[in-house]
Design a protein around this motif. Structure first.
Motif, PDB file in Angstrom:
ATOM      1  N   TRP A   1       0.884  -1.186   0.000  1.00 28.67           N
ATOM      2  CA  TRP A   1       0.000   0.000   0.000  1.00 28.67           C
ATOM      3  C   TRP A   1       0.916   1.229   0.000  1.00 28.67           C
ATOM      4  O   TRP A   1       1.111   1.877   1.008  1.00 28.67           O
ATOM      5  N   ASP A   2       1.514   1.523  -1.178  1.00 29.53           N
ATOM      6  CA  ASP A   2       2.564   2.538  -1.262  1.00 29.53           C
ATOM      7  C   ASP A   2       2.328   3.533  -2.396  1.00 29.53           C
ATOM      8  O   ASP A   2       3.233   4.264  -2.782  1.00 29.53           O
ATOM      9  N   GLY A   3       1.139   3.524  -2.978  1.00 28.25           N
ATOM     10  CA  GLY A   3       0.845   4.451  -4.083  1.00 28.25           C
ATOM     11  C   GLY A   3       1.393   3.977  -5.427  1.00 28.25           C
ATOM     12  O   GLY A   3       1.135   4.595  -6.452  1.00 28.25           O
ATOM     13  N   GLY A   4       2.148   2.884  -5.430  1.00 31.93           N
ATOM     14  CA  GLY A   4       2.766   2.416  -6.679  1.00 31.93           C
ATOM     15  C   GLY A   4       2.008   1.252  -7.306  1.00 31.93           C
ATOM     16  O   GLY A   4       0.843   0.973  -6.953  1.00 31.93           O
ATOM     17  N   LEU A   5       2.694   0.576  -8.227  1.00 31.87           N
ATOM     18  CA  LEU A   5       2.037  -0.528  -8.947  1.00 31.87           C
ATOM     19  C   LEU A   5       1.626  -1.677  -8.022  1.00 31.87           C
ATOM     20  O   LEU A   5       0.632  -2.372  -8.282  1.00 31.87           O
ATOM     21  N   ALA A   6       2.388  -1.863  -6.935  1.00 32.22           N
ATOM     22  CA  ALA A   6       2.024  -2.935  -5.996  1.00 32.22           C
ATOM     23  C   ALA A   6       0.699  -2.603  -5.293  1.00 32.22           C
ATOM     24  O   ALA A   6      -0.036  -3.505  -4.880  1.00 32.22           O
ATOM     25  N   GLU A   7       0.414  -1.308  -5.173  1.00 31.36           N
ATOM     26  CA  GLU A   7      -0.892  -0.940  -4.587  1.00 31.36           C
ATOM     27  C   GLU A   7      -1.998  -1.164  -5.611  1.00 31.36           C
ATOM     28  O   GLU A   7      -3.073  -1.683  -5.267  1.00 31.36           O
ATOM     29  N   PHE A   8      -1.717  -0.833  -6.867  1.00 30.50           N
ATOM     30  CA  PHE A   8      -2.718  -1.115  -7.905  1.00 30.50           C
ATOM     31  C   PHE A   8      -3.122  -2.596  -7.875  1.00 30.50           C
ATOM     32  O   PHE A   8      -4.288  -2.946  -8.084  1.00 30.50           O
ATOM     33  N   ASN A   9      -2.126  -3.469  -7.605  1.00 26.96           N
ATOM     34  CA  ASN A   9      -2.385  -4.916  -7.687  1.00 26.96           C
ATOM     35  C   ASN A   9      -3.474  -5.406  -6.724  1.00 26.96           C
ATOM     36  O   ASN A   9      -4.061  -6.466  -6.929  1.00 26.96           O
ATOM     37  N   TRP A  10      -3.737  -4.619  -5.668  1.00 29.39           N
ATOM     38  CA  TRP A  10      -4.870  -4.993  -4.792  1.00 29.39           C
ATOM     39  C   TRP A  10      -6.186  -4.956  -5.579  1.00 29.39           C
ATOM     40  O   TRP A  10      -7.149  -5.619  -5.227  1.00 29.39           O
ATOM     41  N   HIS A  11      -6.201  -4.126  -6.635  1.00 21.24           N
ATOM     42  CA  HIS A  11      -7.432  -3.934  -7.416  1.00 21.24           C
ATOM     43  C   HIS A  11      -7.914  -5.271  -8.013  1.00 21.24           C
ATOM     44  O   HIS A  11      -9.010  -5.743  -7.654  1.00 21.24           O
ATOM     45  N   PRO A  12      -7.117  -5.960  -8.862  1.00 18.95           N
ATOM     46  CA  PRO A  12      -7.611  -7.250  -9.374  1.00 18.95           C
ATOM     47  C   PRO A  12      -7.763  -8.307  -8.294  1.00 18.95           C
ATOM     48  O   PRO A  12      -8.716  -9.109  -8.338  1.00 18.95           O
ATOM     49  N   VAL A  13      -6.856  -8.308  -7.289  1.00 20.17           N
ATOM     50  CA  VAL A  13      -6.932  -9.362  -6.256  1.00 20.17           C
ATOM     51  C   VAL A  13      -8.248  -9.257  -5.488  1.00 20.17           C
ATOM     52  O   VAL A  13      -8.976 -10.254  -5.306  1.00 20.17           O
ATOM     53  N   LEU A  14      -8.591  -8.043  -5.049  1.00 22.66           N
ATOM     54  CA  LEU A  14      -9.822  -7.894  -4.251  1.00 22.66           C
ATOM     55  C   LEU A  14     -11.072  -8.052  -5.101  1.00 22.66           C
ATOM     56  O   LEU A  14     -12.111  -8.522  -4.621  1.00 22.66           O
TER      57      LEU A  14
ATOM     58  N   CYS B   1     -14.897  -5.348  -0.242  1.00 20.70           N
ATOM     59  CA  CYS B   1     -13.720  -5.665  -1.072  1.00 20.70           C
ATOM     60  C   CYS B   1     -13.700  -4.780  -2.319  1.00 20.70           C
ATOM     61  O   CYS B   1     -12.647  -4.266  -2.720  1.00 20.70           O
ATOM     62  N   ALA B   2     -14.885  -4.596  -2.945  1.00 25.91           N
ATOM     63  CA  ALA B   2     -14.945  -3.781  -4.161  1.00 25.91           C
ATOM     64  C   ALA B   2     -14.540  -2.341  -3.858  1.00 25.91           C
ATOM     65  O   ALA B   2     -13.802  -1.713  -4.634  1.00 25.91           O
ATOM     66  N   VAL B   3     -14.982  -1.820  -2.706  1.00 32.41           N
ATOM     67  CA  VAL B   3     -14.656  -0.425  -2.367  1.00 32.41           C
ATOM     68  C   VAL B   3     -13.148  -0.285  -2.139  1.00 32.41           C
ATOM     69  O   VAL B   3     -12.505   0.649  -2.653  1.00 32.41           O
ATOM     70  N   ILE B   4     -12.549  -1.244  -1.399  1.00 31.93           N
ATOM     71  CA  ILE B   4     -11.091  -1.144  -1.156  1.00 31.93           C
ATOM     72  C   ILE B   4     -10.337  -1.275  -2.497  1.00 31.93           C
ATOM     73  O   ILE B   4      -9.349  -0.579  -2.739  1.00 31.93           O
ATOM     74  N   ALA B   5     -10.856  -2.140  -3.380  1.00 32.50           N
ATOM     75  CA  ALA B   5     -10.227  -2.302  -4.701  1.00 32.50           C
ATOM     76  C   ALA B   5     -10.264  -0.988  -5.483  1.00 32.50           C
ATOM     77  O   ALA B   5      -9.304  -0.641  -6.183  1.00 32.50           O
ATOM     78  N   MET B   6     -11.353  -0.237  -5.338  1.00 35.74           N
ATOM     79  CA  MET B   6     -11.465   1.047  -6.049  1.00 35.74           C
ATOM     80  C   MET B   6     -10.524   2.077  -5.424  1.00 35.74           C
ATOM     81  O   MET B   6      -9.886   2.855  -6.145  1.00 35.74           O
ATOM     82  N   VAL B   7     -10.473   2.088  -4.071  1.00 32.12           N
ATOM     83  CA  VAL B   7      -9.577   3.051  -3.407  1.00 32.12           C
ATOM     84  C   VAL B   7      -8.140   2.800  -3.879  1.00 32.12           C
ATOM     85  O   VAL B   7      -7.395   3.750  -4.182  1.00 32.12           O
ATOM     86  N   ALA B   8      -7.760   1.514  -3.999  1.00 31.82           N
ATOM     87  CA  ALA B   8      -6.389   1.189  -4.420  1.00 31.82           C
ATOM     88  C   ALA B   8      -6.086   1.793  -5.786  1.00 31.82           C
ATOM     89  O   ALA B   8      -5.026   2.411  -5.974  1.00 31.82           O
ATOM     90  N   VAL B   9      -7.014   1.678  -6.737  1.00 35.48           N
ATOM     91  CA  VAL B   9      -6.701   2.151  -8.084  1.00 35.48           C
ATOM     92  C   VAL B   9      -6.769   3.684  -8.166  1.00 35.48           C
ATOM     93  O   VAL B   9      -5.941   4.322  -8.823  1.00 35.48           O
ATOM     94  N   PHE B  10      -7.713   4.312  -7.437  1.00 34.12           N
ATOM     95  CA  PHE B  10      -7.763   5.784  -7.434  1.00 34.12           C
ATOM     96  C   PHE B  10      -6.487   6.361  -6.808  1.00 34.12           C
ATOM     97  O   PHE B  10      -5.899   7.324  -7.318  1.00 34.12           O
ATOM     98  N   ASP B  11      -6.064   5.750  -5.696  1.00 36.91           N
ATOM     99  CA  ASP B  11      -4.857   6.181  -4.990  1.00 36.91           C
ATOM    100  C   ASP B  11      -3.633   6.075  -5.902  1.00 36.91           C
ATOM    101  O   ASP B  11      -2.822   7.000  -5.995  1.00 36.91           O
ATOM    102  N   PHE B  12      -3.562   4.931  -6.588  1.00 33.71           N
ATOM    103  CA  PHE B  12      -2.438   4.710  -7.515  1.00 33.71           C
ATOM    104  C   PHE B  12      -2.472   5.751  -8.638  1.00 33.71           C
ATOM    105  O   PHE B  12      -1.442   6.365  -8.960  1.00 33.71           O
ATOM    106  N   HIS B  13      -3.658   5.983  -9.217  1.00 37.54           N
ATOM    107  CA  HIS B  13      -3.764   6.967 -10.299  1.00 37.54           C
ATOM    108  C   HIS B  13      -3.367   8.360  -9.812  1.00 37.54           C
ATOM    109  O   HIS B  13      -2.644   9.077 -10.498  1.00 37.54           O
TER     110      HIS B  13
END
Ligand code: HEM
Length: 272
Positions: free
Chosen positions: A37-50, A93-105
């Motif tokens: 959970w660092d704002g980078g690509l590894a944070e984006f990866n929570w998006h498909p996983v969740l 899970c869907a909401v956290i997945a969205m937060v991950a991708v918005f944060d990354f963007h």
């Protein structure tokens, strides 16, 4: 009560769902940057996983949970709490997945909400929340009139199945986008191992969705008490009544109105 076909399809759906989870984890942990959970690509990866583990798998289980024969001994109220609970977990899970991708963007200064995937995805999550609110209001709040519950049920079922199918479609769009964005050398069109592996993940999600939709749309595989209610709400000699079989024999020979009232009364007391 045993239905080998239902059991086989449920086991196949469970296998497809679990293998999808293994695939999405292997994708992000082995082929991609891992999870953080660092704002980078590894944070984006929570998006498909969740999305795969939570939004798709949990939602699929929630949809067919009433149909699993070993749950038929549980009260209907208990099953409603399990159905609602699984759907709420899927939504979280869907909401956290969205937060991950918005944060990354935002961290990477990538514009938000530009793609068709993002439009349909956000719409699906908002409508899913509405579905949960209306479902809880209608079926878990005891003061809601039974006539409202019955009138709303076809819409609840239709929108639940439509949302589930849409979520799988949106996930397939997301998977394809990510492969096109992420694979540079070799490119997606050159079919590197990651592309083939993640395409298989997409196929597994379609298989999972197809099985869940099949199981959920068999009238004769409903909980026995729901089959009785269903048969009373259809027009007497319709196609559905030929399928309910043993469940109907539990009814008295009274008129349909008396039987309806009786079943409603019973379903109010113990089963609803
Ligand atoms: C972006 C929703 C599944 C890949 C987004 C955005 C939303 C969203 C709302 C926009 C975020 C922003 O603009 O900042 C959903 C929903 C899904 C889903 C509801 C499930 C039904 C997936 C899956 C993948 C994926 C499984 C696979 C990796 C992407 C990518 C982006 C993205 C690459 C960034 C590009 C874009 O905005 O289209 N998603 N997503 N999504 N999603 Fe998904």
């Amino acid at each position: 009560m045993e239905n080998p076909f239902l059991l086989t399809l449920s086991a196949t759906a469970a296998a497809a769902g679990l293998i999808s989870v293994i695939f999405v984890l292997t994708w992000v942990l082995h082929f991609k940057e891992g999870l953080a959970w660092d704002g980078g690509l590894a944070e984006f990866n929570w998006h498909p996983v969740l999305i795969v583990t939570g939004f798709i798998l949990l939602q699929g289980i929630a949809i067919i949970v009433y149909r699993l024969p070993w749950t038929w001994n549980c009260s209907k109220l208990m099953m409603k709490f399990i159905h609602a609970g699984l759907n709420i977990m899927a939504f979280i899970c869907a909401v956290i997945a969205m937060v991950a991708v918005f944060d990354f963007h935002n961290a990477a200064k990538i514009p938000n909400m530009y793609s068709l995937h993002s439009w349909l995805g956000l719409t699906a999550v908002i409508l899913y929340w509405l579905q949960i609110i209306l479902g809880v209001g209608m079926y878990l709040i005891p003061i809601t009139p039974i006539s409202w519950r019955a009138a709303f049920m076809p819409l609840h079922v239709y929108s639940g199945l439509l949302l589930f199918a849409s979520v799988i479609g949106v996930a397939l769009m997301g998977i394809t986008e990510k492969l096109i964005f992420g694979l540079k050398d070799p490119k997606y069109k050159d079919s590197p191992p990651e592309a083939v592996f993640v395409n298989v993940l997409g196929v597994l999600l379609v298989v999972f969705g197809a099985l869940i939709l099949w199981i959920a749309t068999r009238t004769s595989w409903k909980r026995p008490s729901d089959q009785i209610l269903h048969s009373l709400h259809t027009d007497g000699g319709g196609e559905d009544n030929t399928k309910v079989g043993p469940a109907l024999s539990q009814l008295s020979d009274g008129t349909e109105t008396e039987a309806s009232v009786d079943v409603r009364r019973r379903s109010n007391k113990s089963d609803d």
